[in-house]
Write a protein that holds these residues in place. Sequence first.
Motif, PDB file in Angstrom:
ATOM      1  N   SER A 126       0.831  -1.209   0.000  1.00 31.94           N
ATOM      2  CA  SER A 126       0.000   0.000   0.000  1.00 31.94           C
ATOM      3  C   SER A 126       0.865   1.257   0.000  1.00 31.94           C
ATOM      4  CB  SER A 126      -0.929  -0.002   1.206  1.00 31.94           C
ATOM      5  OG  SER A 126      -0.192  -0.002   2.412  1.00 31.94           O
ATOM      6  N   ASN A 127       1.959   1.234   0.749  1.00 30.08           N
ATOM      7  CA  ASN A 127       2.856   2.382   0.758  1.00 30.08           C
ATOM      8  C   ASN A 127       3.496   2.613  -0.600  1.00 30.08           C
ATOM      9  OD1 ASN A 127       5.916   3.397   1.321  1.00 30.08           O
ATOM     10  ND2 ASN A 127       4.471   4.372   2.732  1.00 30.08           N
ATOM     11  N   ARG A 128       3.902   1.535  -1.263  1.00 33.14           N
ATOM     12  CA  ARG A 128       4.509   1.680  -2.591  1.00 33.14           C
ATOM     13  C   ARG A 128       3.483   2.209  -3.604  1.00 33.14           C
ATOM     14  NH1 ARG A 128       8.086   1.282   0.333  1.00 33.14           N
ATOM     15  NH2 ARG A 128       9.967  -0.014   0.179  1.00 33.14           N
ATOM     16  N   LEU A 129       2.248   1.715  -3.508  1.00 29.84           N
ATOM     17  CA  LEU A 129       1.216   2.189  -4.437  1.00 29.84           C
ATOM     18  C   LEU A 129       0.907   3.659  -4.214  1.00 29.84           C
ATOM     19  CD1 LEU A 129      -1.292  -0.816  -4.517  1.00 29.84           C
ATOM     20  CD2 LEU A 129       0.287  -0.106  -6.306  1.00 29.84           C
ATOM     21  N   LEU A 130       0.797   4.068  -2.958  1.00 33.32           N
ATOM     22  CA  LEU A 130       0.525   5.473  -2.678  1.00 33.32           C
ATOM     23  C   LEU A 130       1.661   6.368  -3.162  1.00 33.32           C
ATOM     24  CD1 LEU A 130      -1.047   5.306   0.899  1.00 33.32           C
ATOM     25  CD2 LEU A 130      -2.201   5.795  -1.251  1.00 33.32           C
ATOM     26  N   THR A 131       2.886   5.904  -3.003  1.00 34.38           N
ATOM     27  CA  THR A 131       4.027   6.699  -3.474  1.00 34.38           C
ATOM     28  C   THR A 131       4.022   6.847  -4.989  1.00 34.38           C
ATOM     29  OG1 THR A 131       5.328   5.891  -1.588  1.00 34.38           O
ATOM     30  CG2 THR A 131       6.537   6.890  -3.416  1.00 34.38           C
ATOM     31  N   SER A 132       3.746   5.740  -5.693  1.00 36.89           N
ATOM     32  CA  SER A 132       3.716   5.807  -7.156  1.00 36.89           C
ATOM     33  C   SER A 132       2.562   6.667  -7.653  1.00 36.89           C
ATOM     34  CB  SER A 132       3.624   4.393  -7.739  1.00 36.89           C
ATOM     35  OG  SER A 132       2.451   3.744  -7.290  1.00 36.89           O
ATOM     36  N   LEU A 133       1.386   6.559  -7.007  1.00 38.03           N
ATOM     37  CA  LEU A 133       0.254   7.388  -7.427  1.00 38.03           C
ATOM     38  C   LEU A 133       0.515   8.865  -7.159  1.00 38.03           C
ATOM     39  CD1 LEU A 133      -2.803   5.233  -6.280  1.00 38.03           C
ATOM     40  CD2 LEU A 133      -1.943   5.562  -8.598  1.00 38.03           C
ATOM     41  N   HIS A 134       1.163   9.157  -6.051  1.00 44.71           N
ATOM     42  CA  HIS A 134       1.483  10.554  -5.761  1.00 44.71           C
ATOM     43  C   HIS A 134       2.449  11.123  -6.813  1.00 44.71           C
ATOM     44  CE1 HIS A 134       2.339  14.166  -3.468  1.00 44.71           C
ATOM     45  NE2 HIS A 134       3.639  13.885  -3.517  1.00 44.71           N
ATOM     46  N   SER A 135       3.456  10.348  -7.172  1.00 45.71           N
ATOM     47  CA  SER A 135       4.392  10.819  -8.204  1.00 45.71           C
ATOM     48  C   SER A 135       3.708  10.980  -9.550  1.00 45.71           C
ATOM     49  CB  SER A 135       5.564   9.834  -8.320  1.00 45.71           C
ATOM     50  OG  SER A 135       6.224   9.674  -7.079  1.00 45.71           O
ATOM     51  N   LEU A 136       2.811  10.039  -9.881  1.00 44.74           N
ATOM     52  CA  LEU A 136       2.080  10.153 -11.150  1.00 44.74           C
ATOM     53  C   LEU A 136       1.173  11.374 -11.161  1.00 44.74           C
ATOM     54  CD1 LEU A 136       1.435   8.845 -13.882  1.00 44.74           C
ATOM     55  CD2 LEU A 136      -0.301   7.477 -12.746  1.00 44.74           C
ATOM     56  N   GLN A 137       0.517  11.652 -10.052  1.00 47.17           N
ATOM     57  CA  GLN A 137      -0.349  12.824  -9.982  1.00 47.17           C
ATOM     58  C   GLN A 137       0.446  14.118 -10.120  1.00 47.17           C
ATOM     59  OE1 GLN A 137      -2.671  12.985  -6.427  1.00 47.17           O
ATOM     60  NE2 GLN A 137      -3.851  14.785  -7.062  1.00 47.17           N
ATOM     61  N   LYS A 138       1.603  14.185  -9.494  1.00 47.36           N
ATOM     62  CA  LYS A 138       2.434  15.377  -9.638  1.00 47.36           C
ATOM     63  C   LYS A 138       2.904  15.558 -11.080  1.00 47.36           C
ATOM     64  CE  LYS A 138       5.457  16.603  -6.718  1.00 47.36           C
ATOM     65  NZ  LYS A 138       6.656  16.652  -5.847  1.00 47.36           N
ATOM     66  N   SER A 139       3.234  14.445 -11.753  1.00 42.72           N
ATOM     67  CA  SER A 139       3.668  14.544 -13.150  1.00 42.72           C
ATOM     68  C   SER A 139       2.537  15.051 -14.039  1.00 42.72           C
ATOM     69  CB  SER A 139       4.155  13.176 -13.632  1.00 42.72           C
ATOM     70  OG  SER A 139       5.224  12.709 -12.845  1.00 42.72           O
ATOM     71  N   LEU A 140       1.314  14.543 -13.820  1.00 41.10           N
ATOM     72  CA  LEU A 140       0.175  15.000 -14.626  1.00 41.10           C
ATOM     73  C   LEU A 140      -0.141  16.466 -14.362  1.00 41.10           C
ATOM     74  CD1 LEU A 140      -2.209  11.903 -14.413  1.00 41.10           C
ATOM     75  CD2 LEU A 140      -0.767  12.605 -16.326  1.00 41.10           C
ATOM     76  N   ASP A 141      -0.022  16.899 -13.119  1.00 41.76           N
ATOM     77  CA  ASP A 141      -0.253  18.315 -12.824  1.00 41.76           C
ATOM     78  C   ASP A 141       0.782  19.196 -13.522  1.00 41.76           C
ATOM     79  OD1 ASP A 141      -2.357  17.557 -11.249  1.00 41.76           O
ATOM     80  OD2 ASP A 141      -1.235  17.647  -9.361  1.00 41.76           O
ATOM     81  N   THR A 142       2.022  18.737 -13.544  1.00 38.19           N
ATOM     82  CA  THR A 142       3.062  19.515 -14.235  1.00 38.19           C
ATOM     83  C   THR A 142       2.797  19.577 -15.734  1.00 38.19           C
ATOM     84  OG1 THR A 142       4.657  18.797 -12.547  1.00 38.19           O
ATOM     85  CG2 THR A 142       5.544  19.731 -14.588  1.00 38.19           C
TER      86      THR A 142
END
Length: 300
Positions: A126-142
């Motif tokens: 769950s921690n790894r998934l949350l970390t990857s989703l957070h990074s993906l969300q930041k990339s899409l926002d950029t």
Amino acid sequence: MDVDLHPPDDYSHRFFIWHEWIQAHGPLTAENAFEYFTTSMFYDKQSNNQVLRMQTMHTGLPPANEAEELKRFTGIEFALVHAEPPSLFIIHKRERLSPDEVRPLAVYFILNNRIYQSPDVYTLISNRLLTSLHSLQKSLDTLRTHRPAYTPRTGFVWPIAEPPATDAAASKKRAAAEDEPAPAAEVPRDLPSERSLAASATDSKRQQNTMLLFNAMRTTAVHAHESFQLPAAPSEEAVPETPATGTAGRSSVTPAPVPRGATPKGPSNAPTPQEPPAKGPPGGGKKKKKRTATLPPPAT
């Protein structure tokens, strides 16, 4: 106000270290590592290890073989399963069901005098998934903030272009200036070249945008012309002639008889307008006019 979402008995986000105990008892070994672990908040005071210690505390001698003595109990117990002194020690918390059957419940490890609780598989994934989703969300926002403008011809197109020559030239000049300082008189000579390079890059980009807009306008005009073109009107030559059904008067080429005493008129030199012969009713042919002979008057 920070809200702690961990359960009260979950210490996976915390660690334990006691510097005074390390200074008093020396570096950790396989013999005293478990004693150091019992001073932490990870240790359960209701475990079989503590019960066994309470039974032998008045004798003043620890049990000779604690692992063999724990086989007589059933319930929660702790055991040192791996030791690499003085930096790494692994301790299991398990439930003993019989003298030969145990079920592991948690894992703890001592790393550089610090005691940690090892996370379980669910927490790790769950921690790894949350970390990857957070990074993906930041990339899409950029990407959303730097999205290119929409054009009718190409839509959203990311311009992939090489870095302009101005940056390379500036970096080279900066490196040359650090190695060997240039005289102050040569600085104004380089400024027009940099300005011309920047202006040429701006003009090329502006020309590219103008060509895209021109192509879009031309395509729109062609589609509009094909969509709103009216059908051609039929020409007069293609209209078929409608036969006339009117009843016109009978005409004949034979001249009518001249009455007696009348002076016949001679042919006139003036042109007479010619009218197209009117068509009679269908089935009607030309009728011949009957001629009557006139007898001469009797002689007296």
